[in-house]
Design an enzyme around this catalytic site. Sequence first.
Site, PDB file in Angstrom:
ATOM      1  N   ASP A 136      20.203 144.109  50.757  1.00 49.97           N
ATOM      2  CA  ASP A 136      21.471 144.082  50.012  1.00 49.97           C
ATOM      3  C   ASP A 136      22.653 144.649  50.808  1.00 49.97           C
ATOM      4  O   ASP A 136      23.795 144.400  50.474  1.00 49.97           O
ATOM      5  CB  ASP A 136      21.335 144.894  48.712  1.00 49.97           C
ATOM      6  N   ARG A 171      28.672 116.128  46.793  1.00 46.80           N
ATOM      7  CA  ARG A 171      28.316 116.939  45.627  1.00 46.80           C
ATOM      8  C   ARG A 171      28.797 118.388  45.735  1.00 46.80           C
ATOM      9  O   ARG A 171      29.069 118.879  46.828  1.00 46.80           O
ATOM     10  CB  ARG A 171      26.800 116.989  45.484  1.00 46.80           C
ATOM     11  N   GLY A 194      30.150 128.402  56.314  1.00 46.17           N
ATOM     12  CA  GLY A 194      31.340 127.573  56.119  1.00 46.17           C
ATOM     13  C   GLY A 194      31.462 127.125  54.668  1.00 46.17           C
ATOM     14  O   GLY A 194      31.853 125.984  54.374  1.00 46.17           O
TER      15      GLY A 194
HETATM   16  O1  F6P Z   1      17.054 145.355  46.573  1.00 47.37           O
HETATM   17  C1  F6P Z   1      16.479 144.220  47.126  1.00 47.37           C
HETATM   18  C2  F6P Z   1      16.357 143.136  46.087  1.00 47.37           C
HETATM   19  O2  F6P Z   1      15.764 142.015  46.717  1.00 47.37           O
HETATM   20  C3  F6P Z   1      17.649 142.744  45.375  1.00 47.37           C
HETATM   21  O3  F6P Z   1      18.458 141.875  46.135  1.00 47.37           O
HETATM   22  C4  F6P Z   1      17.122 142.129  44.116  1.00 47.37           C
HETATM   23  O4  F6P Z   1      18.069 142.231  43.063  1.00 47.37           O
HETATM   24  C5  F6P Z   1      15.908 142.956  43.815  1.00 47.37           C
HETATM   25  O5  F6P Z   1      15.503 143.550  45.043  1.00 47.37           O
HETATM   26  C6  F6P Z   1      14.760 142.188  43.234  1.00 47.37           C
HETATM   27  O6  F6P Z   1      13.768 143.103  42.939  1.00 47.37           O
HETATM   28  P1  F6P Z   1      12.278 142.688  42.548  1.00 47.37           P
HETATM   29  O7  F6P Z   1      11.649 142.075  43.750  1.00 47.37           O
HETATM   30  O8  F6P Z   1      11.658 143.974  42.161  1.00 47.37           O
HETATM   31  O9  F6P Z   1      12.398 141.698  41.441  1.00 47.37           O
END
Ligand code: F6P
Length: 374
Positions: A136, A171, A194
């Site tokens: 993230d 699309r 892009g």
């Molecule tokens: O924090 C990493 C992440 O992949 C986020 O991008 C996502 O919201 C979350 O973990 C998903 O978590 P889980 O795999 O526990 O559903």
Amino acid sequence: MAGCKKIGILTSGGDAPGMNAAVRAAALIGRAGGAEIFGIERGYRGMLDDAMEPLSPGDVQGILRDGGTILGSARCKEFHDRPVRDRARANLARRGIDGLVVIGGNGSLTGALHLADPEELGDQPLKVIGVPASIDNDLALTKLSIGVDTAMNTIVEACDKIADTATAHDRTFIIEVMGRDCGYLAMTSAICAGADLALFPEAGRSETDIVEQIVKTVAAVRQRPVTDKKRARRVIIIKAEGVSVPVERLKTLVDLRLRERFPDSDPGGIETRVTVLGHVVRGGRPSAMDRLLGSRLANVAVRTLLTGGSHKMVAWMPPSIPDGVGVRSGVDPYCWLVDLRAVLAETQNLIAGKSSLARWRVGAFDEIEDALLQ
Ligand code: F6P
């Protein structure tokens, strides 16, 4: 400051490509520095279950190129409770583990800070160093966390593929990407792919505004002259999962508005398509950058424990940053040791869109939005 003699390594929270590179470097450098190394399975869960085994060089050989994490990972909500942390500390004490390399994101580093809270620790010797790892990129005071580069490459590759079919059919695609409450992956991959528009939570736009923004983008692209053969008439929109409008709802609302706006278009031709990339973004072989980042951050983390440092996160930042923000690691010019508490406080601001970095990101997109539609 006494250096650590028995060091535990754990990966926690959402896995991120490059975590294995960090585990490998921490294990090899720690051992070379004279410490006994333990691998803790499934993050804080393994600490509670006493699943901690010695990690030998053979165990980490060849793991550099693998996605995920050989140690496993988990989200351990119970760790918020003091008695649960006491249990974990007792397990560490029984094995004589006096240092921890915690490889993970916001929640995992918060856990590390609580675990090594001097008031809860008493006289138990336990030092912790965090290594930022989360696709993230929502941790503050580090330019990059482990996993971000690979995730971006995965998104861009997927968008390139979608762009092929989108172009063939003129699309509009809305592509949702992970990132939890942070729009970083959506913003950066929109630039790299892009895309025509990026939707991210930090912009704070209402549902109505978002729908209008998409319709405006589609209209601008569709109004390009058909004779202008070199200009694509497809629309690629990257939406961060943190934008609270569910992607299917967004599609319904946008399609409705597009049919009103372009009543003469074939309804099948104008309606949008949606792709949710989901957990695909979190997997795969780590990029060279993530292998390098994992290795260099973990190298500094374990060396810091060996020399008795604690309560820091190893940050990846350019070799010169303003004074007072952190101290040079002295090991690697790109690695800085920043106060763990300061990282977590600034991370809250970043996620809430209140930090100067978050505001700059939003402003930068405001500025380029119109330029993209010409
Ligand atoms: O924090 C990493 C992440 O992949 C986020 O991008 C996502 O919201 C979350 O973990 C998903 O978590 P889980 O795999 O526990 O559903």
